[in-house]
Design a protein around this motif. Structure first.
Motif, PDB file in Angstrom:
ATOM      1  N   ASP A  13       0.619  -1.201   0.061  1.00 22.16           N
ATOM      2  CA  ASP A  13      -0.075   0.028   0.043  1.00 22.16           C
ATOM      3  C   ASP A  13       0.823   1.219  -0.051  1.00 22.16           C
ATOM      4  O   ASP A  13       0.446   2.296   0.607  1.00 22.16           O
ATOM      5  CB  ASP A  13      -0.796   0.203   1.222  1.00 22.16           C
ATOM      6  CG  ASP A  13      -1.927  -1.334   1.090  1.00 22.16           C
ATOM      7  OD1 ASP A  13      -2.128  -1.510   0.186  1.00 22.16           O
ATOM      8  OD2 ASP A  13      -1.986  -1.797   2.303  1.00 22.16           O
ATOM      9  N   GLY A  40      -4.374  -4.294  -3.671  1.00 17.31           N
ATOM     10  CA  GLY A  40      -5.474  -3.240  -3.913  1.00 17.31           C
ATOM     11  C   GLY A  40      -4.874  -1.866  -4.155  1.00 17.31           C
ATOM     12  O   GLY A  40      -4.106  -1.506  -3.458  1.00 17.31           O
ATOM     13  N   HIS A  41      -4.733  -1.907  -5.522  1.00 18.41           N
ATOM     14  CA  HIS A  41      -4.103  -0.507  -5.943  1.00 18.41           C
ATOM     15  C   HIS A  41      -4.946   0.484  -6.672  1.00 18.41           C
ATOM     16  O   HIS A  41      -6.089   0.388  -7.475  1.00 18.41           O
ATOM     17  CB  HIS A  41      -3.275  -0.985  -7.280  1.00 18.41           C
ATOM     18  CG  HIS A  41      -2.316  -2.186  -6.918  1.00 18.41           C
ATOM     19  ND1 HIS A  41      -1.772  -2.843  -7.816  1.00 18.41           N
ATOM     20  CD2 HIS A  41      -1.819  -2.509  -5.763  1.00 18.41           C
ATOM     21  CE1 HIS A  41      -0.748  -3.909  -7.243  1.00 18.41           C
ATOM     22  NE2 HIS A  41      -1.101  -3.638  -5.803  1.00 18.41           N
ATOM     23  N   VAL A 298      -7.809  -1.411   0.486  1.00 19.16           N
ATOM     24  CA  VAL A 298      -8.580  -0.909  -0.827  1.00 19.16           C
ATOM     25  C   VAL A 298      -9.386  -2.497  -1.026  1.00 19.16           C
ATOM     26  O   VAL A 298     -10.380  -2.759  -1.576  1.00 19.16           O
ATOM     27  CB  VAL A 298      -7.785  -0.757  -2.035  1.00 19.16           C
ATOM     28  CG1 VAL A 298      -8.467  -0.741  -3.247  1.00 19.16           C
ATOM     29  CG2 VAL A 298      -6.935   0.224  -1.633  1.00 19.16           C
ATOM     30  N   ARG A 304      -5.604   0.292   8.404  1.00 17.75           N
ATOM     31  CA  ARG A 304      -4.248   0.202   8.157  1.00 17.75           C
ATOM     32  C   ARG A 304      -3.518   0.600   9.479  1.00 17.75           C
ATOM     33  O   ARG A 304      -4.050   1.582  10.091  1.00 17.75           O
ATOM     34  CB  ARG A 304      -3.542   0.924   7.217  1.00 17.75           C
ATOM     35  CG  ARG A 304      -4.133   0.241   5.605  1.00 17.75           C
ATOM     36  CD  ARG A 304      -3.527   1.065   4.482  1.00 17.75           C
ATOM     37  NE  ARG A 304      -4.020   0.438   3.323  1.00 17.75           N
ATOM     38  CZ  ARG A 304      -4.237   1.129   2.261  1.00 17.75           C
ATOM     39  NH1 ARG A 304      -3.676   2.559   2.031  1.00 17.75           N
ATOM     40  NH2 ARG A 304      -4.538   0.523   1.139  1.00 17.75           N
TER      41      ARG A 304
END
Ligand code: GDP
Ligand code: IMO
Ligand code: MG
Length: 427
Positions: A13, A40-41, A298, A304
């Motif tokens: 991330d 997850g981009h 994401v 996080r």
């Protein structure tokens, strides 16, 4: 400069999606080489925001060919829904190439991922529950199902049978769950065959030819260096090699062909899931980083864990990946702190240590040793050049560069494509 690797230098991330997308317009191929839809981009183009999981972030640049390499694990249902989601938004995905050697995530892998985590109880890894670990385990165990198996029903049936033989014993006897029926799995998988057939290609041949012809090929890592199964904080890692060597095995490219390795580095640190994290904050500063930085997963939507920048980790990433450059992201998030702590070493059982300890026990005991850098309060999101940054922000970047062992060639000052300060060109 034909072959570049772009990877996460921390625990994922870091902003790889944005960085890849930024380069997408000037490269011919963007290749995912490991991981799967655990990634997850986020890519922000104008007022449009895209969340990509399995597709390479280059898919948003029309002139670029996106490739899913042999080292990736593919959930076919996710791939098809990601493609149709992009098509509905007007993105042309017809150039996508998929390796026939990539392994498939089936529903039993996803089930096993979740069941195993439950079974581990308080020792759980905190996986994304997407079937990643069990699929890579089957690959190494030589009972995996590959994309090419979809096109031969007899082989597919034999392979699914072989994979389920042992698993059904485990499911029934250990996890107290119903056995999985081979025919049902085969039927579901065959249902994807026709939709995927047109994308499948000999990707290693295509990519090697492209590099030999001087085309620009960008290998995009998922996850990050400290989540690498060999070089990360094992066992709190993912089940693949995001580090630079993974680009070679996961795409079929020799190391001599790679010219540049770019580490994406957040100006502070985040981590999702369980495992050690020396600079983690449990106070108002941690909460502020989470809120200002929008630090929510994401893929899973989990908050996080947040902490200050850790130079020991950045140096380690330079070492194990042979980094030639850093792309420092999210510098804008640090605006407003009077002083910014940066971890320059660890204290482990009373001793000062400046390299990442190879012993898991030592790393779990590592306490950060901080240096305090002066902060800035000016808005930096409109900065276009390094000189536009306030003196203290320049000082922060220079200090990180000095500590981390490779030049910082670009700086992110916002999520958008154009919110980037380019210092040295990557291509
Ligand atoms: P990835 O998995 O490495 O691609 O990163 P994620 O997309 O999971 O998380 C990075 C987040 O930071 C995304 O929401 C990006 O839009 C955002 N982002 C990336 N670069 C910057 C930056 O320089 N500044 C700010 N404020 N956000 C950024
Ligand atoms: P991107 O590409 C952050 C973490 C999970 C868990 C561990 C193992 O967006 O940076 P897995 O499902 O892979 O078996 O979970 O790895 N993890 C990530 N953390 N970013 C990611 O991807 C991640 N992919 C996996 O949270 O701790
Ligand atoms: Mg991510």
């Amino acid at each position: 400069m034909p072959a570049l690797v772009l990877l996460g230098a921390q625990w994922g991330d870091e902003g790889k999606g944005k960085a890849t997308d930024l380069l997408g317009g000037s490269v011919d191929y963007v290749v995912r080489y490991q991981g799967g839809n655990n990634a997850g981009h986020t890519v922000v183009v104008g007022d449009q925001k895209y969340a990509l999981h399995l597709l390479p972030s280059g898919i948003l640049s029309p002139e670029c060919t996106p490739v899913i390499g042999n080292g990736v694990v593919i959930d076919p249902a996710v791939l098809l829904s990601e493609l149709s989601g992009l098509n509905e938004r007007g993105v042309d995905t017809s150039k996508l190439l998929v390796s026939g050697n990539a392994h498939l995530i089936t529903p039993y892998h996803t089930t096993l991922d979740k069941v195993t985590e439950r079974f581990l109880g308080k020792r759980k890894i905190g996986t994304t529950g997407r079937g990643i670990g069990p699929t890579y385990a089957d690959k190494i165990n030589r009972v995996g199902i590959r994309v090419q198996d979809l096109f031969d029903e007899s082989i597919l049936t034999q392979k699914v049978e072989a994979a389920l033989d042992f698993k059904n014993q485990v499911m029934a006897k250990l996890y107290n769950r119903r056995a999985i029926v081979t025919e049902q799995v085969v039927e579901e998988l065959l249902g994807y065959a026709d939709q995927l057939r047109g994308f499948v290609a000999d990707t290693t041949l295509i990519l090697n030819d492209a590099v030999d012809e001087g085309k620009v090929v960008l290998f995009e890592g998922g996850q990050g260096t400290l989540l690498d199964v060999d070089h990360g904080t094992y066992p709190f890692v993912t089940s693949s090699n995001p580090t630079a060597g993974g680009a070679c095995t996961g795409a079929g490219i020799g190391p001599t062909k790679i010219n540049r390795v770019i580490g994406i580095l957040k100006a502070y640190t985040t981590r999702v899931g369980a495992g050690p994290f020396p600079t983690e904050l449990f106070d108002a500063d941690g909460e502020a980083l989470r809120t200002i930085g929008g630090e929510r997963g994401v893929t899973t939507g989990r908050d996080r864990r947040c902490g200050w920048f850790d130079a020991v980790i950045a140096r380690y990433a330079t070492r194990v990946n042979g980094l030639t450059d850093f792309f420092l992201t999210k510098l804008d998030v640090l605006t407003g702190w009077e002083q910014i702590p940066v971890c320059v070493a660890y204290e482990i059982d009373g001793e000062r240590v400046t390299e990442l300890p190879y012993s898991q026990t030592d790393f779990h005991h590592a306490k950060p040793v901080y240096e305090y850098l002066p902060g800035w309060s000016e808005d930096i999101t409109k900065a276009k050049t390094f000189a536009d940054l306030p003196k203290n922000a320049q000082g922060y970047v220079r200090a990180l560069e000095e500590m981390s062992g490779a030049p910082i060639s670009a700086i992110g000052v916002g999520p958008g494509r154009d919110e980037t300060i380019q210092i040295n060109s990557f291509i």
